[in-house]
Write a protein that holds these residues in place. Structure first.
Motif, mmCIF file in Angstrom:
data_model
loop_
_atom_site.group_PDB
_atom_site.id
_atom_site.type_symbol
_atom_site.label_atom_id
_atom_site.label_comp_id
_atom_site.label_asym_id
_atom_site.label_seq_id
_atom_site.Cartn_x
_atom_site.Cartn_y
_atom_site.Cartn_z
ATOM 1 N N LEU A 180 13.479 9.247 2.792
ATOM 2 C CA LEU A 180 14.009 8.210 3.884
ATOM 3 C C LEU A 180 13.816 6.919 3.572
ATOM 4 C CD1 LEU A 180 15.040 7.549 6.757
ATOM 5 C CD2 LEU A 180 12.803 7.839 7.555
ATOM 6 N N ARG A 181 14.954 6.152 3.359
ATOM 7 C CA ARG A 181 15.072 4.587 3.239
ATOM 8 C C ARG A 181 15.502 4.079 4.615
ATOM 9 N NH1 ARG A 181 18.585 3.421 -1.172
ATOM 10 N NH2 ARG A 181 19.772 5.515 -0.763
ATOM 11 N N LEU A 182 14.832 2.910 4.976
ATOM 12 C CA LEU A 182 15.318 2.136 5.997
ATOM 13 C C LEU A 182 15.637 0.438 5.534
ATOM 14 C CD1 LEU A 182 12.547 2.911 8.578
ATOM 15 C CD2 LEU A 182 14.845 3.931 8.241
ATOM 16 N N LEU A 183 16.987 0.130 5.696
ATOM 17 C CA LEU A 183 17.422 -1.041 5.448
ATOM 18 C C LEU A 183 17.773 -2.069 6.551
ATOM 19 C CD1 LEU A 183 18.912 1.185 3.271
ATOM 20 C CD2 LEU A 183 19.039 -0.791 1.920
ATOM 21 N N PHE A 184 17.423 -3.591 6.352
ATOM 22 C CA PHE A 184 17.738 -4.242 7.353
ATOM 23 C C PHE A 184 18.565 -5.341 6.496
ATOM 24 C CE2 PHE A 184 17.276 -7.828 10.240
ATOM 25 C CZ PHE A 184 17.970 -7.559 11.212
ATOM 26 N N ILE A 238 19.148 9.038 4.335
ATOM 27 C CA ILE A 238 18.298 10.240 3.983
ATOM 28 C C ILE A 238 18.752 10.730 2.544
ATOM 29 C CG2 ILE A 238 17.662 12.434 4.665
ATOM 30 C CD1 ILE A 238 17.690 11.399 7.357
ATOM 31 N N ASP A 239 18.101 11.039 1.683
ATOM 32 C CA ASP A 239 18.623 11.578 0.505
ATOM 33 C C ASP A 239 17.614 12.911 0.181
ATOM 34 O OD1 ASP A 239 20.092 9.374 -0.848
ATOM 35 O OD2 ASP A 239 18.354 8.008 -1.077
ATOM 36 N N ASP A 240 18.688 13.879 -0.117
ATOM 37 C CA ASP A 240 18.029 15.092 -0.677
ATOM 38 C C ASP A 240 18.361 15.323 -2.119
ATOM 39 O OD1 ASP A 240 17.036 17.732 -0.817
ATOM 40 O OD2 ASP A 240 19.014 18.673 -0.260
ATOM 41 N N VAL A 241 17.420 14.943 -2.904
ATOM 42 C CA VAL A 241 17.263 15.122 -4.344
ATOM 43 C C VAL A 241 16.880 16.439 -4.860
ATOM 44 C CG1 VAL A 241 16.507 13.980 -6.481
ATOM 45 C CG2 VAL A 241 16.791 12.736 -4.373
ATOM 46 N N THR A 291 23.521 13.104 0.396
ATOM 47 C CA THR A 291 22.911 11.691 0.985
ATOM 48 C C THR A 291 23.498 11.615 2.393
ATOM 49 O OG1 THR A 291 22.596 10.598 -0.974
ATOM 50 C CG2 THR A 291 22.889 9.144 0.885
ATOM 51 N N TRP A 292 22.907 11.080 3.295
ATOM 52 C CA TRP A 292 23.443 10.991 4.752
ATOM 53 C C TRP A 292 23.019 9.655 5.073
ATOM 54 C CZ3 TRP A 292 20.822 10.226 9.506
ATOM 55 C CH2 TRP A 292 21.799 10.375 10.534
ATOM 56 N N THR A 293 23.880 9.000 5.520
ATOM 57 C CA THR A 293 23.572 7.452 6.033
ATOM 58 C C THR A 293 24.309 7.085 7.363
ATOM 59 O OG1 THR A 293 24.236 6.690 3.504
ATOM 60 C CG2 THR A 293 24.393 4.993 5.233
ATOM 61 N N SER A 294 23.503 6.462 8.179
ATOM 62 C CA SER A 294 23.791 5.941 9.552
ATOM 63 C C SER A 294 23.589 4.651 9.601
ATOM 64 C CB SER A 294 23.214 6.992 10.457
ATOM 65 O OG SER A 294 21.665 6.463 10.510
ATOM 66 N N THR A 302 10.147 6.392 2.102
ATOM 67 C CA THR A 302 9.035 7.356 2.157
ATOM 68 C C THR A 302 9.567 8.673 1.612
ATOM 69 O OG1 THR A 302 7.404 8.398 3.411
ATOM 70 C CG2 THR A 302 9.359 8.064 4.671
ATOM 71 N N LYS A 303 8.845 9.477 1.257
ATOM 72 C CA LYS A 303 9.247 10.938 1.024
ATOM 73 C C LYS A 303 8.562 11.794 2.100
ATOM 74 C CE LYS A 303 8.773 14.678 -2.324
ATOM 75 N NZ LYS A 303 8.335 15.038 -3.832
ATOM 76 N N LEU A 304 9.683 12.670 2.570
ATOM 77 C CA LEU A 304 9.298 13.351 4.034
ATOM 78 C C LEU A 304 8.630 14.685 3.496
ATOM 79 C CD1 LEU A 304 12.741 12.843 5.456
ATOM 80 C CD2 LEU A 304 10.409 11.644 5.905
#
Length: 51
Positions: free
Chosen positions: A33-37, A17-20, A5-8, A45-47
């Motif tokens: 990819l997940r976007l949180l506010f 971004i999660d690589d499962v 998992t990579w988080t910015s 979404t799945k890339l």
């Protein structure tokens, strides 16, 4: 299980971004990819491709 998992963070926005690599079926595996506010999920979404 099996992946990374990579988080910015940018202000109140968090990009994850999660690589499962392992799951019950292939739909659960891949790059996501997940976007949180303010900790609320705004988009997920799945890339399919990375260039």
């Amino acid at each position: 299980m099996g992946g990374w998992t990579w988080t910015s963070k940018n202000g109140k926005w968090v990009n994850v971004i999660d690589d499962v690599a392992m799951g019950e079926d292939m739909k659960q595996c891949g790059l996501f990819l997940r976007l949180l506010f303010n900790s609320d999920l705004k988009s997920s979404t799945k890339l399919n491709q990375i260039k």
